[in-house]
Design a protein around this motif. Structure first.
Motif, PDB file in Angstrom:
ATOM      1  N   THR A  48       0.948  -0.775   0.342  1.00 41.80           N
ATOM      2  CA  THR A  48       0.275  -0.002   0.016  1.00 41.80           C
ATOM      3  C   THR A  48       1.036   1.468   0.217  1.00 41.80           C
ATOM      4  O   THR A  48       2.184   1.106   0.227  1.00 41.80           O
ATOM      5  N   VAL A  49       0.391   2.535  -0.224  1.00 43.98           N
ATOM      6  CA  VAL A  49       1.135   3.980  -0.408  1.00 43.98           C
ATOM      7  C   VAL A  49       1.606   3.574   1.073  1.00 43.98           C
ATOM      8  O   VAL A  49       3.472   4.179   1.607  1.00 43.98           O
ATOM      9  N   ALA A  50       1.179   4.222   2.405  1.00 49.09           N
ATOM     10  CA  ALA A  50       1.580   3.714   3.770  1.00 49.09           C
ATOM     11  C   ALA A  50       2.333   2.600   3.880  1.00 49.09           C
ATOM     12  O   ALA A  50       3.760   3.468   3.916  1.00 49.09           O
ATOM     13  N   GLU A  51       2.529   1.240   3.825  1.00 51.31           N
ATOM     14  CA  GLU A  51       4.038   0.264   3.619  1.00 51.31           C
ATOM     15  C   GLU A  51       4.643   1.201   2.802  1.00 51.31           C
ATOM     16  O   GLU A  51       5.886   0.330   2.961  1.00 51.31           O
ATOM     17  N   TYR A  52       4.279   1.318   1.540  1.00 50.30           N
ATOM     18  CA  TYR A  52       5.627   2.086   0.228  1.00 50.30           C
ATOM     19  C   TYR A  52       6.501   3.065   1.212  1.00 50.30           C
ATOM     20  O   TYR A  52       8.273   2.807   1.029  1.00 50.30           O
ATOM     21  N   LEU A  53       5.843   4.072   1.604  1.00 46.65           N
ATOM     22  CA  LEU A  53       6.439   4.756   2.300  1.00 46.65           C
ATOM     23  C   LEU A  53       7.276   5.092   3.930  1.00 46.65           C
ATOM     24  O   LEU A  53       7.908   5.223   4.184  1.00 46.65           O
ATOM     25  N   LEU A  54       6.477   4.079   4.797  1.00 44.83           N
ATOM     26  CA  LEU A  54       7.143   3.441   5.729  1.00 44.83           C
ATOM     27  C   LEU A  54       8.760   2.785   5.052  1.00 44.83           C
ATOM     28  O   LEU A  54       9.486   2.697   6.304  1.00 44.83           O
ATOM     29  N   ALA A  55       8.623   2.137   4.063  1.00 48.50           N
ATOM     30  CA  ALA A  55      10.008   1.386   4.231  1.00 48.50           C
ATOM     31  C   ALA A  55      10.911   2.252   3.204  1.00 48.50           C
ATOM     32  O   ALA A  55      12.016   1.548   3.163  1.00 48.50           O
ATOM     33  N   ASN A  56      10.189   2.742   2.371  1.00 51.27           N
ATOM     34  CA  ASN A  56      11.183   3.360   1.854  1.00 51.27           C
ATOM     35  C   ASN A  56      11.426   5.076   2.169  1.00 51.27           C
ATOM     36  O   ASN A  56      12.714   5.643   0.941  1.00 51.27           O
ATOM     37  N   VAL A  57      10.608   5.852   2.616  1.00 49.52           N
ATOM     38  CA  VAL A  57      11.271   7.175   2.659  1.00 49.52           C
ATOM     39  C   VAL A  57      11.696   7.690   3.850  1.00 49.52           C
ATOM     40  O   VAL A  57      11.411   6.774   5.091  1.00 49.52           O
ATOM     41  N   ASN A  58      13.116   8.468   4.326  1.00 44.74           N
ATOM     42  CA  ASN A  58      13.403   8.753   4.986  1.00 44.74           C
ATOM     43  C   ASN A  58      12.844   9.973   6.445  1.00 44.74           C
ATOM     44  O   ASN A  58      10.951  10.436   5.416  1.00 44.74           O
ATOM     45  N   LYS A  59      12.460   9.691   7.361  1.00 42.33           N
ATOM     46  CA  LYS A  59      11.891   9.592   8.036  1.00 42.33           C
ATOM     47  C   LYS A  59      11.483  11.209   8.414  1.00 42.33           C
ATOM     48  O   LYS A  59      10.412  11.722   8.710  1.00 42.33           O
ATOM     49  N   ASN A  60      12.835  11.741   7.920  1.00 41.46           N
ATOM     50  CA  ASN A  60      12.985  13.501   7.637  1.00 41.46           C
ATOM     51  C   ASN A  60      12.043  14.140   6.505  1.00 41.46           C
ATOM     52  O   ASN A  60      12.106  15.416   6.332  1.00 41.46           O
ATOM     53  N   SER A  61      11.779  13.561   5.146  1.00 42.39           N
ATOM     54  CA  SER A  61      11.261  14.114   4.396  1.00 42.39           C
ATOM     55  C   SER A  61       9.449  14.626   4.466  1.00 42.39           C
ATOM     56  O   SER A  61       8.772  14.176   4.830  1.00 42.39           O
ATOM     57  N   THR A  62       9.734  15.057   3.467  1.00 35.78           N
ATOM     58  CA  THR A  62       8.397  15.377   3.146  1.00 35.78           C
ATOM     59  C   THR A  62       7.983  15.600   1.851  1.00 35.78           C
ATOM     60  O   THR A  62       8.421  14.990   0.788  1.00 35.78           O
TER      61      THR A  62
END
Length: 92
Positions: A48-62
């Protein structure tokens, strides 16, 4: 996330209230965005979008959410849902 209103929706320029159908469409669209998963071979396949973002996006990203027409109507509830889905450390 379910969108619920406790007051009547504002009238549109024609003087008619948007009514529950409009809010049902936004809720349906949000439900679709919450569960859709790209097909095999596409970026983020099977997530899902949330799963993808949690796994692949730096937590300090916008993370910016944008859309046109119905997509634009979904941007605010979708951004709020992403925040509630555990992306609270991201700037949504």
């Amino acid at each position: 996330m379910t969108i619920i209103t406790t007051s009547p929706p504002p009238p549109n320029p024609a003087g008619k209230a948007a009514g529950p159908k409009l809010f049902a469409v936004v809720n349906l669209g949000l439900s679709f965005l919450q569960t859709i998963k790209p097909a095999k071979g596409a970026p983020g396949a099977g997530k899902t979008v949330a799963e993808y973002l949690l796994a692949n996006v730096n937590k300090n990203s916008t993370v910016r959410v944008a859309g046109i027409s119905l997509g634009g109507a979904l941007t605010t509830p979708f951004a709020l849902w992403l925040h509630e889905a555990g992306l609270g450390k991201l700037k949504v």
